[in-house]
Write an enzyme that holds these catalytic residues in place. Structure first.
Site, PDB file in Angstrom:
ATOM      1  N   GLU A   1     -23.879 -17.644 -19.264  1.00 26.35           N
ATOM      2  CA  GLU A   1     -23.153 -15.964 -19.225  1.00 26.35           C
ATOM      3  C   GLU A   1     -24.607 -14.329 -19.286  1.00 26.35           C
ATOM      4  OE1 GLU A   1     -20.641 -15.949 -17.071  1.00 26.35           O
ATOM      5  OE2 GLU A   1     -20.328 -18.029 -17.254  1.00 26.35           O
TER       6      GLU A   1
ATOM      7  N   HIS B   1     -26.759 -14.192 -16.665  1.00 27.43           N
ATOM      8  CA  HIS B   1     -26.694 -12.998 -14.877  1.00 27.43           C
ATOM      9  C   HIS B   1     -26.748 -12.131 -16.109  1.00 27.43           C
ATOM     10  CE1 HIS B   1     -24.710 -16.111 -12.503  1.00 27.43           C
ATOM     11  NE2 HIS B   1     -23.855 -16.438 -13.869  1.00 27.43           N
TER      12      HIS B   1
ATOM     13  N   ASP C   1     -21.936 -19.947  -8.118  1.00 22.90           N
ATOM     14  CA  ASP C   1     -22.976 -19.136  -8.134  1.00 22.90           C
ATOM     15  C   ASP C   1     -23.757 -19.151  -6.891  1.00 22.90           C
ATOM     16  OD1 ASP C   1     -22.045 -17.550 -10.451  1.00 22.90           O
ATOM     17  OD2 ASP C   1     -23.605 -18.872 -11.745  1.00 22.90           O
TER      18      ASP C   1
ATOM     19  N   THR D   1       0.945  -1.183   0.085  1.00 23.89           N
ATOM     20  CA  THR D   1       0.291   0.227   0.487  1.00 23.89           C
ATOM     21  C   THR D   1       0.541   0.846  -0.294  1.00 23.89           C
ATOM     22  OG1 THR D   1       0.030   0.005   2.458  1.00 23.89           O
ATOM     23  CG2 THR D   1      -2.443  -0.885   0.591  1.00 23.89           C
TER      24      THR D   1
END
Ligand code: ATP
Ligand code: ZN
Length: 715
Positions: free
Chosen positions: A542, A545, A619, A325
């Site tokens: 897909e 979704h 999922d 970071t």
């Protein structure tokens, strides 16, 4: 009696030099009795060998006997001077007691003992000088050394040396004898020229030319020898230099050098770096941390300003945050802003197996820093040196190291101008003594950057490469939630590499998206052969979704849909939050669940219940996790109320089944909502799936075009 002893004598095997001494030195008493007896004879007959210096000197060559073999000398003497050989009677006496040969010596060695025969003979007594001279010319005088084992050149040389040493020690040996003895091997060279001329019958007129040629050859040979010597010397020099390089290379070897440093404790790790080129400008997305460190910079720049008012600045600053970071970068920037030396040390450098090495390094570091104040000492991975002091067999001396660190921190005054900045990913692992006031008493958190910070970091690193003006760093920033500064730097770098590999002149969004997916989901698996049936299932899954995400109000906006296999997946849809979400609403969580359900619902609706696949497992994982947290953590279930259920294993069976029941209801409802949306938008669903099959990957804009029923531009 006397002659008997002399006949027996050769059984004592002594080196030639001793025998020679026995002949010549009346002082020598170190040999056997029989030899000293022969000395008496020598004294009787030749009282002073100097006095006989005018005697004519004969040698074997003069007598034409240089080819004579040793064993033949006795017979020769016998035949030449028969009248003098009275010793024969003695040997005949010995002869009667031995059938095989005349003496032990002869039995043992197979030839006559020259010395004893000579010494006992009249020839020796009357012509001792002549014999000496003959001796000097004898090139193969027997040296009776009893030795076993292999005779090497070395042992021969040693034998020669020791013999010659002993010879020179004795003053009574004539120089010519020594010379002849030592040069006996070389004499043949000199002889060979004469011999050669004789054997070749070279006429006298040509002899000079022959000699000149011989000399020239000799000189050439010498030059050749010189050359060989030179090249030998050169080879030796090269080998020596290579050896030096080898040793240097070994010391430079990281492993060896670290060991060397470790064992010697010589490594002081105290080379400061002037950090002028790193400033706060270089650290992006950590504004709060920069503000807090600003006052430290002021102090380093102008310590008097603080001391006048009597204020005290913290001695130590602890930078806490996840890896990558920018903690190190911030510490460097502090030194750079204040333009003071920067001493870098990593905590693991102090973590040594050897007694006191870590402690001595800390001492060195602080001594150097104090001498160069004002300055910044940065200790990275502070937890590895300042971790809780535990008795561990792996790090038996860690206590010493941390104690030394504490002592050093106490050892200078707050306003002395030395600022210690420590960095750690695990502040809770630090020893309490280290974080009390007066040591690392100021803590600065360096978190993962938010979307604004990520955008800034991306822009900063994009400016270091060539990128297309269409690149929108914010879109990438939105899709990289949880990325650290180091990971974003890596993302940009990977995009640049990808563009270079593809032969592009600039980095576009495509490369940036590519490297983002690669970091998030692993590399593409283009080589995987996927049959059409599976491709179709994936495309409908897909786009299921995507349709749910598109038509659900609180779902995140779609970023991309693809059926390109990557990592463990055959395809995916990525959604982007407009902003970093600090918290989420119930409807947002339900929308996420619905989107997750979209894949399986699509399979079921298009291919039938019997043809649903295993592809929806992750999922369901995702949806179940959300539902569970809604029930047990967020108090979002009416039935279970506003209560948290942390350890579900310890709950009553009723409560457990109630929780399960609630989760199941949430998931079922979600599934039904998804089914409803997909049934409603079946046409759009089909269009999107077909577009995916054609184009493999669609971005947000393209998805929108397809769902609006428009035609996609041919790519
Ligand atoms: N906020 C930032 N701004 C710009 N660059 C950054 C930032 N954070 C990280 N980087 C880049 O990532 C590199 C690694 O960061 P740095 O070493 O400072 O992280 P760190 O927090 O000290 O990590 P660690 O805890 O692993 O030591 C930096 O050299 C810099 O190039
Ligand atoms: Zn899915």
């Amino acid at each position: 009696m006397f002659s008997l002893s002399s006949t027996v004598q050769p059984q004592v095997t002594v080196p030639l030099s001793h025998l020679i001494n026995a002949f010549h030195s009346p002082k020598n008493t170190s040999i056997s009795v029989s030899v000293s007896a022969s000395q008496n004879h020598h004294r009787d007959v030749v009282p002073d060998h100097e006095a006989t210096g005018n005697e004519p000197v004969l040698n074997l060559r003069d007598l034409g006997l240089s080819e004579l073999k040793i064993g033949q000398i006795d017979q020769l003497v016998d035949s030449l001077l028969p009248g003098f050989c009275k010793g024969k009677s003695i040997s005949s006496h010995w002869h009667t007691s031995h059938v095989s040969a005349q003496s032990f010596f002869e039995n043992k060695y197979g030839y006559l003992d020259m010395f004893s025969t000579l010494r006992s003979s009249c020839l020796y007594r009357q012509h001792s000088r002549t014999l000496k001279s003959i001796c000097s010319d004898l090139q193969c005088w027997p040296v009776f050394i009893q030795s076993r084992g292999f005779k090497t050149l070395k042992s021969r040389t040693r034998r020669l040396q020791s013999t010659s040493e002993r010879l020179t020690e004795t003053q009574h040996i004539t120089p010519s004898f020594v010379k002849g003895f030592l040069l006996r091997d070389r004499g043949s060279d000199v002889e060979s020229l004469d011999k050669l001329m004789k054997t070749k019958n070279i006429p006298e007129a040509h002899q000079d030319a022959f000699k000149t040629g011989f000399a020239e050859g000799f000189l050439k040979a010498q030059a050749l020898t010189q050359k060989t010597n030179d090249s030998l010397r050169r080879t030796r020099l090269i080998l020596f230099v290579l050896l030096l390089f080898g040793i240097y290379g070994l010391l430079k070897n990281p492993f060896l050098s670290v060991r060397f440093r470790t064992t010697t404790g010589l490594d002081s790790a105290v080379d400061p770096v002037q950090m002028k080129n790193v400033t706060f400008e270089h650290v992006k997305g950590v504004e709060e941390a920069k503000q807090e460190l600003q006052e430290v910079v002021e102090f380093l720049k102008n310590p008097q300003k603080f001391t006048v008012l009597g204020g005290k600045l913290p001695k130590g600053i602890l930078l806490v945050g996840p890896p990558g970071t920018g903690k190190t970068l911030l510490a460097r920037a502090v030194a750079g802003e204040a333009d003071v030396p920067f001493y870098y040390a990593s905590g693991s450098e102090f973590d040594e197996m050897f007694v006191g090495v870590g402690a001595s390094r800390i001492r060195n570091l602080f001594r150097e820093a104090k001498a160069n104040a004002p300055c910044v000492i940065f200790i990275d991975e502070l937890d590895s040196v300042g971790g809780k002091r535990i008795e561990s067999p792996m790090h038996p001396y860690s206590r010493q190291t941390i104690n030394q660190l504490l002592a050093e921190m106490d050892g200078f005054k707050p306003n002395e101008g030395v600022i210690i900045i420590g960095a750690t990913n695990f502040p809770e692992a630090l020893d309490n003594a280290l974080i009390r006031p007066g040591r690392f008493d100021m803590q600065v958190t360096v978190p993962r950057p938010d979307v604004k910070g990520r955008t800034e970091i991306l822009k900063w690193y994009l400016n270091k490469i060539k990128f297309d003006q269409s690149v929108d760093p914010e879109i990438i920033a939105r899709g990289t939630v949880g990325f650290s500064g180091a990971e974003l730097e890596n993302l940009v770098n990977q995009a640049a590499l990808k563009a270079a590999v593809d032969g592009k002149e600039m980095v576009t969004m495509k490369e940036l998206e590519f490297s983002k997916d690669k970091i998030l989901m692993g590399p593409e698996r283009r080589s995987v052969e996927i049959d059409n049936k599976n491709k179709t299932i994936t495309a409908y899954h897909e786009s299921g979704h995507a349709i749910i995400a598109y038509y659900t109000k609180d779902a995140m906006p779609i970023n991309k849909a693809t059926i390109m296999p990557r990592g463990p997946t055959l395809g995916h849809v990525s959604l982007l939050p407009e902003n970093d979400r600090w918290n989420e609403t119930r409807s947002q969580l339900l929308a996420q669940m619905d989107v997750s359900m979209g894949g399986r619902v699509a399979e079921e609706l298009i291919f039938g219940t019997d043809h649903i696949t295993t592809g929806a497992s992750s999922d369901f994982d995702n949806a179940t996790k959300i539902a569970k947290r809604m029930v047990t953590k967020f108090g979002m279930s009416e039935k279970l109320g506003v209560m948290t259920y942390s350890d579900t294993g310890k709950l009553s069976p009723e409560t457990q089944s109630a929780i399960e029941q609630e989760i199941r209801i949430l998931l079922r409802d979600s599934y039904e909502r998804a089914k409803h949306i997909l049934k409603t938008h079946a046409k759009e669903h089909k269009n999107l799936a077909e577009a995916l099959l054609t184009y493999e990957t669609l971005d947000a804009k393209e998805i929108q075009i397809v769902l609006e029923g428009k035609k996609l531009e041919v790519r």
